[in-house]
Structure formats: structure tokens, C-alpha cells
Motif scaffolding. Structure first.
Motif, PDB file in Angstrom:
ATOM      1  N   PRO A 213       0.836  -1.204   0.000  1.00 17.01           N
ATOM      2  CA  PRO A 213       0.000   0.000   0.000  1.00 17.01           C
ATOM      3  C   PRO A 213       0.871   1.254   0.000  1.00 17.01           C
ATOM      4  O   PRO A 213       2.016   1.229   0.457  1.00 17.01           O
ATOM      5  CB  PRO A 213      -0.804  -0.118   1.302  1.00 17.01           C
ATOM      6  N   VAL A 214       0.329   2.343  -0.506  1.00 15.55           N
ATOM      7  CA  VAL A 214       1.012   3.635  -0.456  1.00 15.55           C
ATOM      8  C   VAL A 214       0.614   4.321   0.849  1.00 15.55           C
ATOM      9  O   VAL A 214      -0.582   4.453   1.155  1.00 15.55           O
ATOM     10  CB  VAL A 214       0.657   4.516  -1.654  1.00 15.55           C
ATOM     11  N   SER A 215       1.602   4.726   1.620  1.00 14.48           N
ATOM     12  CA  SER A 215       1.356   5.355   2.908  1.00 14.48           C
ATOM     13  C   SER A 215       1.536   6.865   2.784  1.00 14.48           C
ATOM     14  O   SER A 215       2.557   7.346   2.298  1.00 14.48           O
ATOM     15  CB  SER A 215       2.323   4.807   3.968  1.00 14.48           C
ATOM     16  N   CYS A 216       0.530   7.603   3.221  1.00 15.32           N
ATOM     17  CA  CYS A 216       0.637   9.060   3.314  1.00 15.32           C
ATOM     18  C   CYS A 216       1.060   9.361   4.747  1.00 15.32           C
ATOM     19  O   CYS A 216       0.312   9.087   5.696  1.00 15.32           O
ATOM     20  CB  CYS A 216      -0.702   9.707   2.978  1.00 15.32           C
ATOM     21  N   HIS A 217       2.254   9.896   4.911  1.00 18.18           N
ATOM     22  CA  HIS A 217       2.864  10.037   6.241  1.00 18.18           C
ATOM     23  C   HIS A 217       3.105  11.507   6.550  1.00 18.18           C
ATOM     24  O   HIS A 217       3.743  12.223   5.774  1.00 18.18           O
ATOM     25  CB  HIS A 217       4.189   9.272   6.286  1.00 18.18           C
ATOM     26  N   VAL A 258      -1.673   7.164   6.962  1.00 18.59           N
ATOM     27  CA  VAL A 258      -2.855   6.463   6.494  1.00 18.59           C
ATOM     28  C   VAL A 258      -2.486   5.767   5.188  1.00 18.59           C
ATOM     29  O   VAL A 258      -1.916   6.393   4.279  1.00 18.59           O
ATOM     30  CB  VAL A 258      -4.051   7.436   6.307  1.00 18.59           C
ATOM     31  N   ASP A 259      -2.764   4.459   5.119  1.00 16.59           N
ATOM     32  CA  ASP A 259      -2.357   3.641   3.979  1.00 16.59           C
ATOM     33  C   ASP A 259      -3.505   3.450   2.998  1.00 16.59           C
ATOM     34  O   ASP A 259      -4.672   3.313   3.403  1.00 16.59           O
ATOM     35  CB  ASP A 259      -1.871   2.276   4.446  1.00 16.59           C
ATOM     36  N   LEU A 260      -3.157   3.401   1.716  1.00 18.78           N
ATOM     37  CA  LEU A 260      -4.136   3.171   0.654  1.00 18.78           C
ATOM     38  C   LEU A 260      -3.713   1.962  -0.168  1.00 18.78           C
ATOM     39  O   LEU A 260      -2.602   1.928  -0.710  1.00 18.78           O
ATOM     40  CB  LEU A 260      -4.251   4.409  -0.247  1.00 18.78           C
ATOM     41  N   GLU A 261      -4.584   0.970  -0.269  1.00 23.67           N
ATOM     42  CA  GLU A 261      -4.336  -0.217  -1.072  1.00 23.67           C
ATOM     43  C   GLU A 261      -4.684   0.081  -2.532  1.00 23.67           C
ATOM     44  O   GLU A 261      -5.805   0.465  -2.852  1.00 23.67           O
ATOM     45  CB  GLU A 261      -5.185  -1.382  -0.552  1.00 23.67           C
ATOM     46  N   LEU A 262      -3.679  -0.084  -3.415  1.00 18.65           N
ATOM     47  CA  LEU A 262      -3.855   0.310  -4.819  1.00 18.65           C
ATOM     48  C   LEU A 262      -3.844  -0.868  -5.781  1.00 18.65           C
ATOM     49  O   LEU A 262      -3.768  -0.668  -6.997  1.00 18.65           O
ATOM     50  CB  LEU A 262      -2.739   1.292  -5.221  1.00 18.65           C
TER      51      LEU A 262
END
Length: 325
Positions: A213-217, A258-262
Motif C-alpha cells: 500500500p502507499v502510505s501518506c505520512h 494512512v495507507d491506501l491499497e492500490l
């Protein structure tokens, strides 16, 4: 990084202006390499002072608390006395609990978290006092009934003993509802420029592997009254999103992710996604567009298209003491 500030046109979120003062005391048995007793005072989730069985004179953890101790020597002496007395009391208590639980060895942790909260807008206050043993709730003070509550059968005898101790009950009622609130208001006023500041974070997009996942940190923000979420076409996402906890940095600021599964998102749809960070008291949101070129990773692409993993081994000895609330 391609980030920009977006002025919210809709009603922006708001957190109640709530302050807190907590005292977290921990006594351990059988744990090597750490003090057997540790006490930490925390204001608005930021440690301000601590003492332990190796150093019974409290040490300031913030610049403003260091000034406070210098200007109010009597308060420093009060904390020193409390630290000394609690060290012996907690040592006796953990020995008594081990006897009640028929424990003759091993590792055991006894903790207390007490303190208060104050909403400076509504004036509402709340006090709390909880004990934990070996990572589980042990005894909690109920201010409505002025009695002790326990989920542990082994603590029922102690509960009845403490319920009969009227002096102890009145002490905690006064300490939590009056003295603690007075101290909290004093600290908030004294450290106004520090505790009531707002610091915006640095926001990054992170990814461990091409399939992760891409994490927005976001890191470096203050206070901890913040929200962060992913959007698609301007609408907040709830599916395929994993929200992390807000964590304290060593400098007193905070971080969150917050992580986003792509895995199900096509490359051409990436441009429809963005990450939004909101901080209480700040009208402007920080919005970060999902851009593959801006993602920081710990892997690199070879010219052949094969991914090469970059690893680093770091060994850090950490002792974690859990207290359930």
C-alpha cells in the motif's frame, strides 16, 4: 513533492479545546537493565517531567518545565517527595500482588495512570485513576459511586479494603477534581506559547515494495488534534484504507499515517486520488496528490525492470510496558 494548500470551502472539522494532565507510574519486577520504578508527568500528551529509582529528583523534559522548576522550587520538591514515596509504595504493592497471585518469579509490571481533563471552552472537567497489573486492568476509581471497580477476582479483596477506606476515597476525589485541575490550568497558562502553538507537518508518500500500500505520512505537527484521510474525486475513502495511530516524536511533535491499497487501481486512475491532512485550529488543509514519481521507496528499479530491494539492519533494544485503559 507536489503538495499544495487547499482552502476548504465546506465546514472544516473542529476538535474541542481539551487539555489533559496525566501521571503514569510503573513498577517492575524481574526486568533487567531498566529502573525498577519510573514516573512520567504528561501534559496534552507531551511528557513534561520524569523521575525513576535511579534519579529520584525529577528531570524536566521540556524547556518550559525546566524554567518552571527553577522558578517554583517548592513544586520541584513536591514532585521529588512524591517520587520517593511512590517508589517504596509501588515496590511493596507489587510484592503483595505477587503473593496474592502465588507468583514467586518471572517478570511483573504494576502501573497507575491518574490525572484529569479540562475543556477550556465549556469548562467541563473529568478525573481518572486506573491501576494495571501485568498489562491488564486491575482497579479503577468510579467517581460517581466513589467506589473501586475491578474485573479481576484476585482484586476483589483489595477493592473491599479500599472501599472501606473513606480517607483514601476522599483524598482521590479531591486530588482528581480539584488539585489536578488547578495544576493543569497552571501548566497550560505557563506554557501557553508552547502548548497552544500549531506546527504544520512535512507530508510524504511512502511505499515499501511495488505491491505494498502507499502510505501518506505526516510528521512534525502539533498539537495531536489532527485528521488524515484519502480521497477519490474529492470524496473521502473508507474502503481499502488503513488509518494508523497518532504517535509522539522525540521532540514533542507528532506523526501519523494512512495507507491506501492500490492493487485494484489502474495507473490512469491514480490522478483521481489525493491525501488530505487537517490540523485543529488551521483553516487550510494540506493536500498531497497521488503521484508515482513522488513516492519515496526502499526499493529501486533497474534498467531491466527488475526491482532491487535495499535493506538495512538496525538493532534497537526496547522495553515496552503496556497499560490498558
Amino acid at each position: 513533492m507536489k503538495t499544495f494548500i487547499l482552502l476548504s470551502v465546506l465546514c472544516h472539522f473542529a476538535f474541542p479545546v481539551k487539555h489533559s494532565l496525566k501521571y503514569i507510574l510503573t513498577s517492575s519486577y524481574g526486568v533487567r537493565g531498566v529502573p525498577q520504578f519510573v514516573a512520567v508527568a504528561v501534559v496534552d500528551e507531551v511528557p513534561m517531567a520524569h523521575c525513576d529509582s535511579d534519579r529520584l529528583i525529577p528531570q524536566a523534559k521540556t524547556d518550559w518545565m525546566e524554567r518552571f522548576f527553577k522558578e517554583r522550587i517548592e513544586r520541584l520538591q513536591w514532585y521529588t517527595n512524591r517520587c520517593t514515596n511512590n517508589e517504596y509504595d509501588f515496590k511493596d504493592t507489587i510484592n503483595s500482588l505477587m503473593s496474592r497471585f502465588n507468583q514467586t518469579g518471572g517478570i511483573h509490571i504494576f502501573q497507575r495512570m491518574n490525572g484529569c481533563e479540562w475543556d477550556d471552552e465549556t469548562g467541563n472537567t473529568n478525573g481518572f485513576n486506573q491501576y494495571g497489573y501485568d498489562g491488564e486492568d486491575f482497579l479503577t476509581f468510579d467517581q460517581t459511586t466513589l467506589t473501586w471497580i475491578t474485573p479481576k477476582p484476585q482484586a476483589v479483596i483489595i477493592k473491599h479494603e479500599w472501599d472501606r477506606n473513606i480517607d483514601k476515597i476522599m483524598f482521590w476525589k479531591n486530588a482528581l477534581n480539584y488539585k489536578c485541575i488547578q495544576c493543569l490550568k497552571e501548566y497550560v497558562e505557563y506554557a501557553k506559547t508552547s502548548l497552544q502553538r500549531t506546527d504544520l507537518p512535512s507530508v510524504s508518500l511512502l511505499q515499501k515494495t511495488p505491491s505494498s500500500p502507499v502510505s501518506c505520512h505526516a510528521t512534525g505537527f502539533y498539537p495531536d488534534s489532527a485528521l488524515m484521510f484519502w480521497r477519490k474525486d474529492g470524496e473521502e475513502l473508507h474502503e481499502d484504507v488503513d488509518h494508523g495511530e497518532i504517535l509522539l516524536n522525540h521532540d514533542g511533535s507528532f506523526q501519523m499515517s494512512v495507507d491506501l491499497e492500490l492493487s485494484s487501481v489502474t495507473p490512469e486512475d491514480w490522478r483521481r486520488y489525493d491525501c488530505v491532512f487537517q490540523l485543529s485550529g488551521v483553516k487550510n488543509d494540506i493536500v498531497t496528490k497521488l503521484d508515482k514519481a513522488e513516492i519515496r521507496t526502499n526499493w529501486a528499479e533497474k534498467s531491466s525492470g527488475m526491482a532491487v530491494t535495499i535493506t538495512a539492519a538496525v538493532t534497537v533494544p526496547v522495553l515496552i510496558l503496556y497499560f490498558t485503559v
